[in-house]
Scaffold this motif. Structure first.
Motif, PDB file in Angstrom:
ATOM      1  N   MET A   1       0.853  -1.184   0.000  1.00  0.00           N
ATOM      2  CA  MET A   1       0.000   0.000   0.000  1.00  0.00           C
ATOM      3  C   MET A   1       0.888   1.233   0.000  1.00  0.00           C
ATOM      4  N   SER A   2       1.149   1.765  -1.191  1.00  0.00           N
ATOM      5  CA  SER A   2       2.022   2.935  -1.274  1.00  0.00           C
ATOM      6  C   SER A   2       1.281   4.179  -1.749  1.00  0.00           C
ATOM      7  N   LYS A   3       0.253   3.980  -2.587  1.00  0.00           N
ATOM      8  CA  LYS A   3      -0.546   5.106  -3.063  1.00  0.00           C
ATOM      9  C   LYS A   3      -2.020   4.781  -2.831  1.00  0.00           C
ATOM     10  N   VAL A   4      -2.658   5.594  -2.008  1.00  0.00           N
ATOM     11  CA  VAL A   4      -4.026   5.320  -1.587  1.00  0.00           C
ATOM     12  C   VAL A   4      -4.957   6.427  -2.067  1.00  0.00           C
ATOM     13  N   LEU A   5      -6.027   6.034  -2.729  1.00  0.00           N
ATOM     14  CA  LEU A   5      -7.091   6.959  -3.105  1.00  0.00           C
ATOM     15  C   LEU A   5      -8.238   6.763  -2.136  1.00  0.00           C
ATOM     16  N   VAL A   6      -8.622   7.825  -1.455  1.00  0.00           N
ATOM     17  CA  VAL A   6      -9.734   7.781  -0.511  1.00  0.00           C
ATOM     18  C   VAL A   6     -10.930   8.482  -1.134  1.00  0.00           C
ATOM     19  N   LYS A  32       3.201   6.217   8.161  1.00  0.00           N
ATOM     20  CA  LYS A  32       3.721   5.260   7.180  1.00  0.00           C
ATOM     21  C   LYS A  32       4.070   6.018   5.900  1.00  0.00           C
ATOM     22  N   ASN A  33       4.895   5.425   5.076  1.00  0.00           N
ATOM     23  CA  ASN A  33       5.307   6.051   3.826  1.00  0.00           C
ATOM     24  C   ASN A  33       4.245   5.797   2.757  1.00  0.00           C
ATOM     25  N   VAL A  34       3.111   6.511   2.895  1.00  0.00           N
ATOM     26  CA  VAL A  34       1.970   6.306   2.016  1.00  0.00           C
ATOM     27  C   VAL A  34       1.555   7.643   1.412  1.00  0.00           C
ATOM     28  N   ASN A  35       1.379   7.642   0.106  1.00  0.00           N
ATOM     29  CA  ASN A  35       0.894   8.822  -0.605  1.00  0.00           C
ATOM     30  C   ASN A  35      -0.629   8.728  -0.682  1.00  0.00           C
ATOM     31  N   THR A  86      -4.324   1.258  -3.999  1.00  0.00           N
ATOM     32  CA  THR A  86      -5.371   0.921  -3.040  1.00  0.00           C
ATOM     33  C   THR A  86      -6.436   2.011  -3.052  1.00  0.00           C
ATOM     34  N   VAL A  87      -7.692   1.589  -2.984  1.00  0.00           N
ATOM     35  CA  VAL A  87      -8.811   2.528  -2.914  1.00  0.00           C
ATOM     36  C   VAL A  87      -9.558   2.260  -1.611  1.00  0.00           C
ATOM     37  N   ILE A  88      -9.729   3.298  -0.807  1.00  0.00           N
ATOM     38  CA  ILE A  88     -10.547   3.195   0.397  1.00  0.00           C
ATOM     39  C   ILE A  88     -11.818   3.992   0.145  1.00  0.00           C
ATOM     40  N   ILE A  89     -12.946   3.318   0.238  1.00  0.00           N
ATOM     41  CA  ILE A  89     -14.234   3.927  -0.087  1.00  0.00           C
ATOM     42  C   ILE A  89     -15.097   3.973   1.164  1.00  0.00           C
ATOM     43  N   THR A  90     -15.588   5.162   1.515  1.00  0.00           N
ATOM     44  CA  THR A  90     -16.605   5.223   2.558  1.00  0.00           C
ATOM     45  C   THR A  90     -17.962   5.130   1.884  1.00  0.00           C
ATOM     46  N   ALA A  91     -18.774   4.210   2.386  1.00  0.00           N
ATOM     47  CA  ALA A  91     -20.073   3.950   1.764  1.00  0.00           C
ATOM     48  C   ALA A  91     -21.142   3.817   2.837  1.00  0.00           C
ATOM     49  N   PRO A  92     -21.598   4.941   3.390  1.00  0.00           N
ATOM     50  CA  PRO A  92     -22.716   4.853   4.321  1.00  0.00           C
ATOM     51  C   PRO A  92     -23.955   4.322   3.599  1.00  0.00           C
ATOM     52  N   MET A  93     -24.756   3.546   4.306  1.00  0.00           N
ATOM     53  CA  MET A  93     -25.968   3.010   3.696  1.00  0.00           C
ATOM     54  C   MET A  93     -27.091   4.035   3.785  1.00  0.00           C
ATOM     55  N   TYR A  94     -27.567   4.448   2.612  1.00  0.00           N
ATOM     56  CA  TYR A  94     -28.725   5.332   2.516  1.00  0.00           C
ATOM     57  C   TYR A  94     -29.842   4.566   1.818  1.00  0.00           C
ATOM     58  N   ASN A  95     -30.943   4.370   2.498  1.00  0.00           N
ATOM     59  CA  ASN A  95     -32.084   3.661   1.900  1.00  0.00           C
ATOM     60  C   ASN A  95     -31.662   2.328   1.293  1.00  0.00           C
ATOM     61  N   PHE A  96     -30.823   1.602   2.038  1.00  0.00           N
ATOM     62  CA  PHE A  96     -30.401   0.236   1.731  1.00  0.00           C
ATOM     63  C   PHE A  96     -29.377   0.128   0.606  1.00  0.00           C
ATOM     64  N   THR A  97     -28.815   1.255   0.153  1.00  0.00           N
ATOM     65  CA  THR A  97     -27.814   1.181  -0.911  1.00  0.00           C
ATOM     66  C   THR A  97     -26.790   2.306  -0.760  1.00  0.00           C
ATOM     67  N   ILE A  98     -25.980   2.532  -1.789  1.00  0.00           N
ATOM     68  CA  ILE A  98     -24.903   3.514  -1.710  1.00  0.00           C
ATOM     69  C   ILE A  98     -25.420   4.936  -1.911  1.00  0.00           C
ATOM     70  N   PRO A  99     -24.664   5.934  -1.459  1.00  0.00           N
ATOM     71  CA  PRO A  99     -25.041   7.328  -1.723  1.00  0.00           C
ATOM     72  C   PRO A  99     -25.026   7.646  -3.217  1.00  0.00           C
ATOM     73  N   THR A 100     -25.865   8.588  -3.600  1.00  0.00           N
ATOM     74  CA  THR A 100     -25.940   9.026  -4.994  1.00  0.00           C
ATOM     75  C   THR A 100     -24.576   9.452  -5.525  1.00  0.00           C
ATOM     76  N   GLN A 101     -23.814  10.163  -4.701  1.00  0.00           N
ATOM     77  CA  GLN A 101     -22.523  10.693  -5.144  1.00  0.00           C
ATOM     78  C   GLN A 101     -21.548   9.570  -5.496  1.00  0.00           C
ATOM     79  N   LEU A 102     -21.585   8.474  -4.758  1.00  0.00           N
ATOM     80  CA  LEU A 102     -20.720   7.338  -5.069  1.00  0.00           C
ATOM     81  C   LEU A 102     -21.173   6.667  -6.361  1.00  0.00           C
ATOM     82  N   LYS A 103     -22.466   6.574  -6.570  1.00  0.00           N
ATOM     83  CA  LYS A 103     -22.983   6.008  -7.825  1.00  0.00           C
ATOM     84  C   LYS A 103     -22.583   6.870  -9.016  1.00  0.00           C
ATOM     85  N   GLN A 104     -22.594   8.186  -8.842  1.00  0.00           N
ATOM     86  CA  GLN A 104     -22.176   9.076  -9.930  1.00  0.00           C
ATOM     87  C   GLN A 104     -20.719   8.819 -10.296  1.00  0.00           C
TER      88      GLN A 104
END
Length: 197
Positions: A1-6, A32-35, A86-104
């Motif tokens: 894990m050297s380059k992480v997209l959050v 840690k040495n993480v970008n 590496t991709v770290i995704i925050t995905a709160p559950m809204y109405n049983f699925t992902i937020p609109t912004q993540l779907k976009q």
């Protein structure tokens, strides 16, 4: 894990429990040495996919200004995703699925010939050199239940573009009382410690 997209997708700002967990994760990575690149999808003004924009992303030749802007944005988001391992995704559950912004965001990066391709054997993901961690927060308890449409969807769509090395961190029952919420958050933090060690 050297380059992480959050990717953060909560609409609740400072009241967001998923944002608090990503802040915790970033603190674990700070020594840690993480970008790290953080993209707040709620502030990225991503367009909602419609027929006009779908044609642009599918390679239409003559594009109007709106289509050109969407294609340019999609290219930038794909380039950003490809630049990280590496991709770290925050995905709160809204109405049983992902937020609109993540779907976009998903609609802008899931592109035939760019992040996946069709073959005689079926679709093939092209982002096979990446792994993902999904931090999902829920007011109730839904893990492994019929009411959880979020986890199966993300597992499917990320796998579709080739990201099959995938871990989920669940913080559930966050609206079911302070004691349950605290225990769930602490469990999620412990699991993050193990993944980010």
């Amino acid at each position: 894990m050297s380059k992480v997209l959050v990717l953060t997708s909560s609409i609740l700002g400072e009241h967001s429990q998923s944002n608090q967990l990503i802040d915790y994760a970033m603190a674990q990575l700070s020594d840690k040495n993480v970008n790290v690149t953080i993209r707040d999808l709620t502030n990225s003004q991503l367009p909602t996919l419609d027929g006009e924009l779908a044609m642009a992303l599918r390679g239409a030749e003559s594009l109007n200004a709106r289509q050109q802007d969407a294609l340019s944005l999609s290219d930038r988001l794909v380039k950003e995703l490809k630049a990280h391992d590496t991709v770290i995704i925050t995905a709160p559950m809204y109405n049983f699925t992902i937020p609109t912004q993540l779907k976009q965001w998903i609609d802008l990066v899931a592109r035939a010939g760019v992040t996946f391709r069709y073959t005689d054997q079926g679709p093939e993901g092209l982002l096979t050199d990446k792994k993902a961690i999904v931090i999902t927060t829920r007011g109730g308890v839904h893990k492994n239940m019929a009411s959880d449409h979020l986890s199966p969807y993300l597992r499917t769509v990320l796998g579709f573009v080739g990201i099959t090395e995938l871990e989920f961190i669940y913080a559930e029952g966050l609206s079911m009382g302070e004691a349950i919420a605290q225990e769930s958050i602490e469990k999620a933090q412990f699991e993050l410690d193990l993944l980010l060690a």
